[in-house]
Design a protein around this motif. Structure first.
Motif, PDB file in Angstrom:
ATOM      1  N   GLU A 110     -26.819 -16.176  -0.003  1.00  0.00           N
ATOM      2  CA  GLU A 110     -27.550 -16.232  -1.272  1.00  0.00           C
ATOM      3  C   GLU A 110     -29.057 -16.297  -1.047  1.00  0.00           C
ATOM      4  O   GLU A 110     -29.828 -15.729  -1.818  1.00  0.00           O
ATOM      5  CB  GLU A 110     -27.083 -17.436  -2.093  1.00  0.00           C
ATOM      6  CG  GLU A 110     -25.699 -17.270  -2.691  1.00  0.00           C
ATOM      7  CD  GLU A 110     -25.640 -16.100  -3.657  1.00  0.00           C
ATOM      8  OE1 GLU A 110     -26.518 -15.997  -4.541  1.00  0.00           O
ATOM      9  OE2 GLU A 110     -24.726 -15.265  -3.529  1.00  0.00           O
TER      10      GLU A 110
ATOM     11  N   SER B 287     -22.415 -13.683  -6.838  1.00  0.00           N
ATOM     12  CA  SER B 287     -22.616 -14.884  -6.025  1.00  0.00           C
ATOM     13  C   SER B 287     -21.354 -15.725  -5.889  1.00  0.00           C
ATOM     14  O   SER B 287     -21.403 -16.821  -5.345  1.00  0.00           O
ATOM     15  CB  SER B 287     -23.732 -15.742  -6.627  1.00  0.00           C
ATOM     16  OG  SER B 287     -23.357 -16.239  -7.901  1.00  0.00           O
ATOM     17  N   ARG B 288     -20.248 -15.225  -6.409  1.00  0.00           N
ATOM     18  CA  ARG B 288     -18.961 -15.922  -6.353  1.00  0.00           C
ATOM     19  C   ARG B 288     -18.951 -17.213  -7.182  1.00  0.00           C
ATOM     20  O   ARG B 288     -18.147 -18.105  -6.942  1.00  0.00           O
ATOM     21  CB  ARG B 288     -18.549 -16.221  -4.900  1.00  0.00           C
ATOM     22  CG  ARG B 288     -18.287 -14.993  -4.070  1.00  0.00           C
ATOM     23  CD  ARG B 288     -17.852 -15.313  -2.645  1.00  0.00           C
ATOM     24  NE  ARG B 288     -17.371 -14.112  -1.969  1.00  0.00           N
ATOM     25  CZ  ARG B 288     -18.144 -13.190  -1.412  1.00  0.00           C
ATOM     26  NH1 ARG B 288     -19.462 -13.332  -1.442  1.00  0.00           N
ATOM     27  NH2 ARG B 288     -17.625 -12.129  -0.829  1.00  0.00           N
ATOM     28  N   SER B 289     -19.854 -17.286  -8.169  1.00  0.00           N
ATOM     29  CA  SER B 289     -19.833 -18.417  -9.092  1.00  0.00           C
ATOM     30  C   SER B 289     -18.798 -18.209 -10.192  1.00  0.00           C
ATOM     31  O   SER B 289     -18.469 -19.137 -10.927  1.00  0.00           O
ATOM     32  CB  SER B 289     -21.215 -18.612  -9.730  1.00  0.00           C
ATOM     33  OG  SER B 289     -22.177 -18.898  -8.742  1.00  0.00           O
ATOM     34  N   CYS B 290     -18.330 -16.972 -10.361  1.00  0.00           N
ATOM     35  CA  CYS B 290     -17.215 -16.684 -11.265  1.00  0.00           C
ATOM     36  C   CYS B 290     -16.378 -15.588 -10.633  1.00  0.00           C
ATOM     37  O   CYS B 290     -16.784 -14.959  -9.650  1.00  0.00           O
ATOM     38  CB  CYS B 290     -17.695 -16.313 -12.669  1.00  0.00           C
ATOM     39  SG  CYS B 290     -18.349 -14.640 -12.806  1.00  0.00           S
TER      40      CYS B 290
ATOM     41  N   ARG C  67     -22.363 -19.206   2.829  1.00  0.00           N
ATOM     42  CA  ARG C  67     -22.600 -18.654   1.494  1.00  0.00           C
ATOM     43  C   ARG C  67     -24.041 -18.936   1.053  1.00  0.00           C
ATOM     44  O   ARG C  67     -24.694 -18.072   0.453  1.00  0.00           O
ATOM     45  CB  ARG C  67     -21.613 -19.262   0.501  1.00  0.00           C
ATOM     46  CG  ARG C  67     -21.787 -18.741  -0.924  1.00  0.00           C
ATOM     47  CD  ARG C  67     -20.964 -19.528  -1.914  1.00  0.00           C
ATOM     48  NE  ARG C  67     -21.179 -19.062  -3.267  1.00  0.00           N
ATOM     49  CZ  ARG C  67     -20.878 -19.768  -4.351  1.00  0.00           C
ATOM     50  NH1 ARG C  67     -20.330 -20.967  -4.231  1.00  0.00           N
ATOM     51  NH2 ARG C  67     -21.109 -19.284  -5.558  1.00  0.00           N
TER      52      ARG C  67
ATOM     53  N   LEU D 101     -26.735 -21.678  -8.120  1.00  0.00           N
ATOM     54  CA  LEU D 101     -25.489 -22.346  -7.732  1.00  0.00           C
ATOM     55  C   LEU D 101     -25.392 -23.786  -8.234  1.00  0.00           C
ATOM     56  O   LEU D 101     -24.465 -24.506  -7.874  1.00  0.00           O
ATOM     57  CB  LEU D 101     -25.339 -22.319  -6.208  1.00  0.00           C
ATOM     58  CG  LEU D 101     -25.353 -20.928  -5.563  1.00  0.00           C
ATOM     59  CD1 LEU D 101     -25.103 -21.039  -4.060  1.00  0.00           C
ATOM     60  CD2 LEU D 101     -24.317 -20.017  -6.205  1.00  0.00           C
TER      61      LEU D 101
ATOM     62  N   HIS E 232     -19.121 -22.628   3.396  1.00  0.00           N
ATOM     63  CA  HIS E 232     -20.000 -22.976   2.272  1.00  0.00           C
ATOM     64  C   HIS E 232     -21.464 -22.794   2.671  1.00  0.00           C
ATOM     65  O   HIS E 232     -22.269 -22.244   1.901  1.00  0.00           O
ATOM     66  CB  HIS E 232     -19.738 -24.413   1.843  1.00  0.00           C
ATOM     67  CG  HIS E 232     -20.714 -24.916   0.831  1.00  0.00           C
ATOM     68  ND1 HIS E 232     -20.784 -24.424  -0.449  1.00  0.00           N
ATOM     69  CD2 HIS E 232     -21.704 -25.861   0.921  1.00  0.00           C
ATOM     70  CE1 HIS E 232     -21.746 -25.040  -1.116  1.00  0.00           C
ATOM     71  NE2 HIS E 232     -22.313 -25.908  -0.303  1.00  0.00           N
TER      72      HIS E 232
ATOM     73  N   ARG F 111     -12.279 -17.928 -13.178  1.00  0.00           N
ATOM     74  CA  ARG F 111     -13.533 -18.272 -13.861  1.00  0.00           C
ATOM     75  C   ARG F 111     -14.138 -17.002 -14.450  1.00  0.00           C
ATOM     76  O   ARG F 111     -14.383 -16.037 -13.731  1.00  0.00           O
ATOM     77  CB  ARG F 111     -14.506 -18.921 -12.869  1.00  0.00           C
ATOM     78  CG  ARG F 111     -13.978 -20.216 -12.246  1.00  0.00           C
ATOM     79  CD  ARG F 111     -14.744 -20.558 -10.979  1.00  0.00           C
ATOM     80  NE  ARG F 111     -14.592 -19.491  -9.986  1.00  0.00           N
ATOM     81  CZ  ARG F 111     -15.338 -19.393  -8.886  1.00  0.00           C
ATOM     82  NH1 ARG F 111     -16.294 -20.268  -8.646  1.00  0.00           N
ATOM     83  NH2 ARG F 111     -15.133 -18.398  -8.030  1.00  0.00           N
TER      84      ARG F 111
ATOM     85  N   MET G  85     -23.456 -13.878 -11.517  1.00  0.00           N
ATOM     86  CA  MET G  85     -22.480 -14.919 -11.174  1.00  0.00           C
ATOM     87  C   MET G  85     -21.304 -14.351 -10.403  1.00  0.00           C
ATOM     88  O   MET G  85     -20.803 -14.983  -9.472  1.00  0.00           O
ATOM     89  CB  MET G  85     -22.002 -15.621 -12.449  1.00  0.00           C
ATOM     90  CG  MET G  85     -23.037 -16.526 -13.095  1.00  0.00           C
ATOM     91  SD  MET G  85     -22.461 -17.247 -14.651  1.00  0.00           S
ATOM     92  CE  MET G  85     -21.155 -18.351 -14.047  1.00  0.00           C
TER      93      MET G  85
END
Length: 312
Positions: free
Chosen positions: A12, A138-141, A8, A26, A5, A95, A135
């Motif tokens: 970013e 950035s692996r947010s979805c 990451r 994030l 984490h 997501r 997103m």
């Protein structure tokens, strides 16, 4: 052992440049991001950051570690996808980030998935196309749905896989009693004196309205109303306060007070793109969502008759 984490967050920070930008992207507070990066620096035992005023600068060691962070995050995601594929499981959370009118694609896809793969849980965020692309980076979805035009293509970012869904035709939308409402194809040059409504100037919709009016009609539209809300645009047209261009996915034919009319000349279309990270391509749940995103009504997207005439 370094924490994935925190790696990451480092990745970013290199991509976005500031702690504030990482925090906003994030959904963390800047103090949380700063604290986690400080913990990472202690774990590594090397100087990763130098403070220059209010800006946190990455050291050479940080750039080296960020390269490894990207590789590690990609390998972990690839491993998870390949294990799931080997196990034959079609389950898990996917997501999805999509632009507003793409919800008319996602809704039927979720209904289809509920019957075929009840173990797949789809979580949707509605946002602007460029945000959806950010997103997924950035692996947010896990999957982004965005649009593009020939004149305004999306950048093909390394590490992302772009797949075209069915194209979406653009229609002129006018009040039901407008002189162009019954025309088989509208001559845009005859709408040069109209009041126009469209998306903000920095959106693909805002740009395409200005471009189509210039190229097909030879005029710069008098744009007085700007919104990314398709329903708001339809309300303005229905009230006789504007005309606009809208994609078929906005379902303009469902608003009884307006008429959707073909534009004279070759069809104006936008491409719809489903974007995932390369490392997620083998994930069975992601693949199931991608496969379900083909709308059953796609056969009429290039029809010569207008949505309004098909409604009757």
């Amino acid at each position: 052992m370094m924490d994935l984490h925190r790696l990451r967050l480092l990745s970013e920070l290199r991509r976005r440049g500031t702690v504030a930008a990482v925090a906003q992207a994030l959904a963390y507070s800047p103090s949380t991001v700063s604290h986690q990066l400080a913990v990472l620096q202690r774990e590594v035992g090397a100087e990763l950051f130098r403070r220059e005023g209010r800006v946190l600068r990455l050291t050479s060691a940080a750039y080296v570690l960020a390269d490894h962070a990207d590789a590690l995050l990609a390998r972990v995601e690839q491993a998870e996808a390949e294990v799931a594929a080997t196990a034959g499981r079609v389950a898990g959370v996917v997501r999805v980030a999509c632009f507003p009118t793409a919800v008319s694609l996602v809704g039927p896809a979720m209904a289809q998935l509920a019957g075929r793969h009840p173990g797949v849980r789809v979580e949707t965020t509605v946002t602007e196309p460029h945000v959806a692309l950010d997103m997924v980076q950035s692996r947010s979805c896990d999957l982004a749905i965005c649009d593009e035009f020939d004149s305004d293509p999306r950048p093909r970012v390394p590490g992302l896989h772009f797949a075209e869904l069915d194209p979406d035709r653009i229609w002129l939308v006018v009040p039901r009693d407008h002189p162009q409402a019954a025309a088989p194809a509208a001559r845009l040059g005859e709408l040069a004196d109209e009041i126009w409504a469209c998306g903000p100037a920095d959106t693909s919709h805002g740009r395409i309205v200005a471009e189509v009016c210039r190229e097909r009609g030879g005029f710069a539209p008098d744009i007085r109303h700007r919104t990314s809300d398709a329903q708001a645009l339809l309300f303005l047209v229905a009230a006789g306060q504007a005309v606009t261009l809208l994609p078929e996915l906005a379902r303009p034919e469902q608003a009884v007070e307006v008429a959707a009319v073909a534009i004279e000349g070759p069809p104006v279309v936008r491409r719809i793109l489903a974007v995932v990270r390369d490392t997620a391509l083998r994930d069975p749940a992601v693949s199931a969502v991608r496969a379900a995103l083909r709308p059953p009504a796609s056969h009429y997207l290039y029809a010569t008759d207008s949505p309004s005439s098909r409604r009757s």
